[in-house]
Design a protein around this motif. Structure first.
Motif, short mmCIF file in Angstrom:
data_model
loop_
_atom_site.label_atom_id
_atom_site.label_comp_id
_atom_site.label_asym_id
_atom_site.label_seq_id
_atom_site.Cartn_x
_atom_site.Cartn_y
_atom_site.Cartn_z
N LEU A 284 100.78 -14.05 54.39
CA LEU A 284 99.45 -13.85 53.56
C LEU A 284 98.70 -13.85 54.32
O LEU A 284 96.93 -13.75 53.36
CB LEU A 284 99.97 -15.85 52.73
CG LEU A 284 101.57 -15.39 51.50
CD1 LEU A 284 101.52 -16.23 50.75
CD2 LEU A 284 100.99 -14.08 50.76
N VAL A 285 97.94 -14.71 55.50
CA VAL A 285 96.93 -14.27 56.31
C VAL A 285 96.47 -12.70 56.68
O VAL A 285 94.67 -12.23 56.06
CB VAL A 285 96.92 -14.64 57.70
CG1 VAL A 285 95.83 -14.59 58.08
CG2 VAL A 285 96.81 -16.67 57.08
N ALA A 286 97.13 -12.12 56.71
CA ALA A 286 97.82 -10.55 56.56
C ALA A 286 96.35 -9.76 55.90
O ALA A 286 95.93 -8.92 55.38
CB ALA A 286 98.75 -10.14 56.94
N ALA A 287 97.26 -10.05 54.24
CA ALA A 287 96.89 -10.12 53.13
C ALA A 287 95.51 -10.47 53.06
O ALA A 287 94.73 -9.75 52.18
CB ALA A 287 98.32 -10.71 51.82
N TRP A 288 95.46 -12.04 53.29
CA TRP A 288 94.34 -12.02 52.45
C TRP A 288 93.11 -11.38 53.67
O TRP A 288 91.42 -10.89 53.44
CB TRP A 288 93.59 -13.81 52.50
CG TRP A 288 93.60 -14.54 52.18
CD1 TRP A 288 92.74 -15.39 52.01
CD2 TRP A 288 94.25 -14.52 51.17
NE1 TRP A 288 92.47 -16.06 50.90
CE2 TRP A 288 93.57 -15.71 50.32
CE3 TRP A 288 95.66 -13.91 50.36
CZ2 TRP A 288 93.99 -15.96 49.14
CZ3 TRP A 288 95.75 -14.67 49.37
CH2 TRP A 288 95.39 -15.73 48.53
N LEU A 289 93.24 -10.75 54.72
CA LEU A 289 92.75 -9.96 56.02
C LEU A 289 92.26 -8.84 55.20
O LEU A 289 90.83 -8.12 54.91
CB LEU A 289 92.79 -9.65 56.99
CG LEU A 289 92.95 -10.97 58.09
CD1 LEU A 289 94.03 -10.75 59.10
CD2 LEU A 289 91.44 -11.20 58.56
N ALA A 290 93.32 -8.50 54.34
CA ALA A 290 93.56 -6.71 53.43
C ALA A 290 92.22 -7.29 52.84
O ALA A 290 91.42 -6.41 52.55
CB ALA A 290 94.71 -6.29 54.07
N ALA A 291 92.56 -8.43 52.07
CA ALA A 291 91.27 -8.19 50.78
C ALA A 291 89.99 -8.42 50.83
O ALA A 291 89.58 -7.89 50.18
CB ALA A 291 92.00 -9.14 49.36
N GLY A 292 90.41 -8.98 52.04
CA GLY A 292 88.91 -8.99 52.43
C GLY A 292 88.33 -7.81 53.21
O GLY A 292 86.75 -7.83 52.51
N ARG A 293 88.78 -7.12 54.09
CA ARG A 293 88.09 -5.65 54.38
C ARG A 293 88.09 -5.23 53.09
O ARG A 293 87.60 -4.54 52.96
CB ARG A 293 89.52 -5.53 55.09
CG ARG A 293 89.06 -3.88 55.62
CD ARG A 293 89.18 -3.54 57.64
NE ARG A 293 89.60 -2.93 57.72
CZ ARG A 293 88.10 -1.59 57.87
NH1 ARG A 293 86.95 -2.11 57.39
NH2 ARG A 293 87.69 -0.90 58.40
N HIS A 294 89.24 -4.93 52.41
CA HIS A 294 88.77 -4.38 51.02
C HIS A 294 87.95 -4.67 50.03
O HIS A 294 87.28 -3.62 50.18
CB HIS A 294 89.76 -4.01 49.88
CG HIS A 294 89.77 -3.26 49.05
ND1 HIS A 294 90.12 -2.58 48.64
CD2 HIS A 294 89.87 -3.95 47.80
CE1 HIS A 294 90.51 -1.56 47.63
NE2 HIS A 294 90.29 -2.51 46.35
N LEU A 295 87.40 -5.69 49.81
CA LEU A 295 86.38 -6.32 49.11
C LEU A 295 85.27 -5.86 50.52
O LEU A 295 84.19 -4.74 49.33
CB LEU A 295 86.37 -7.96 48.99
CG LEU A 295 85.19 -7.78 48.71
CD1 LEU A 295 85.13 -7.63 47.04
CD2 LEU A 295 85.31 -10.07 47.95
N ALA A 296 85.23 -5.68 51.21
CA ALA A 296 83.69 -5.08 51.85
C ALA A 296 83.16 -3.80 51.99
O ALA A 296 82.20 -4.13 51.99
CB ALA A 296 83.93 -5.82 53.40
N THR A 297 84.38 -3.52 51.95
CA THR A 297 84.82 -2.06 52.42
C THR A 297 84.61 -0.85 50.88
O THR A 297 84.30 0.41 50.62
CB THR A 297 85.39 -0.95 52.67
OG1 THR A 297 86.22 -1.38 52.20
CG2 THR A 297 85.57 -1.57 54.05
#
Length: 192
Positions: free
Chosen positions: A147-160
């Protein structure tokens, strides 16, 4: 792996880490366009989360690395980093407002914020791990790391996202210090 334990692990992770998505988005936005910035955020997030997990597992099974009274003082880390980011923003206040200038997120900076922000998570994880036993704790750990990977993906998605990226470009230099200092103060106050 029991589906019930996996579901519980997902719920515990989501509830205790919901605030991390904003912090990750800020870090990703701060490093946008910089070589190595994404890697620094990913590695830093995993290092910080692994440290949080190690402390919680150790405490759940009777070994402590940190005295209980020390955990609130982890709030000093994001406060210091927030003050540093504020000073950096002040120095560059006349720049074009682009948050992608040199000085993107550093691995240890992200790890420190993640660990400090995870101080309250330890209080939740310890009793959960203690009751889950070694086998259940292993399932929780695996689910959390995925889930850390999912959170990283969500954070990156949000930032982009264009609207979010524009907002962070305009105010990210102000928002990051405020968020970091706020997290630090909450950790200190909650631990008092």
């Amino acid at each position: 792996m029991s589906p019930k334990v996996v579901g519980q692990a997902v719920g515990v992770f989501a509830v205790t880490n919901v605030d991390d998505i904003l912090v990750l988005a800020l870090f990703f936005a701060r490093g946008a366009g910089l070589s190595g910035a994404t890697g620094a955020v990913v590695i830093g997030q995993y290092l910080g989360f692994l440290a949080t997990l190690a402390v919680a597992v150790a405490a759940a099974f009777g070994v402590t690395f940190l005295p209980a009274g020390f955990i609130p003082y982890l709030g000093l880390l994001p406060i210091a980093l927030g003050l540093r980011a504020a000073v950096e923003a002040w120095r560059h206040r006349g720049d074009d407002g682009d948050i992608t200038r040199p000085g993107g997120p550093r691995t240890l900076e992200v790890a420190a914020v993640t660990l400090a922000n995870g101080g309250d998570n330890i209080g939740v994880y310890v009793p959960v791990f203690a009751t889950a036993g070694p086998g259940g704790t292993s399932v929780y750990a695996v689910v959390f790391l995925v889930l850390v990977a999912a959170w990283l993906a969500a954070g990156r998605h949000l930032a982009t996202r264009p609207a979010v990226a524009r907002a962070l470009a305009r105010s990210g230099d102000v928002v990051l210090p405020v968020v970091l200092i706020g997290i630090g103060l909450l950790i200190l106050i909650d631990g008092a």
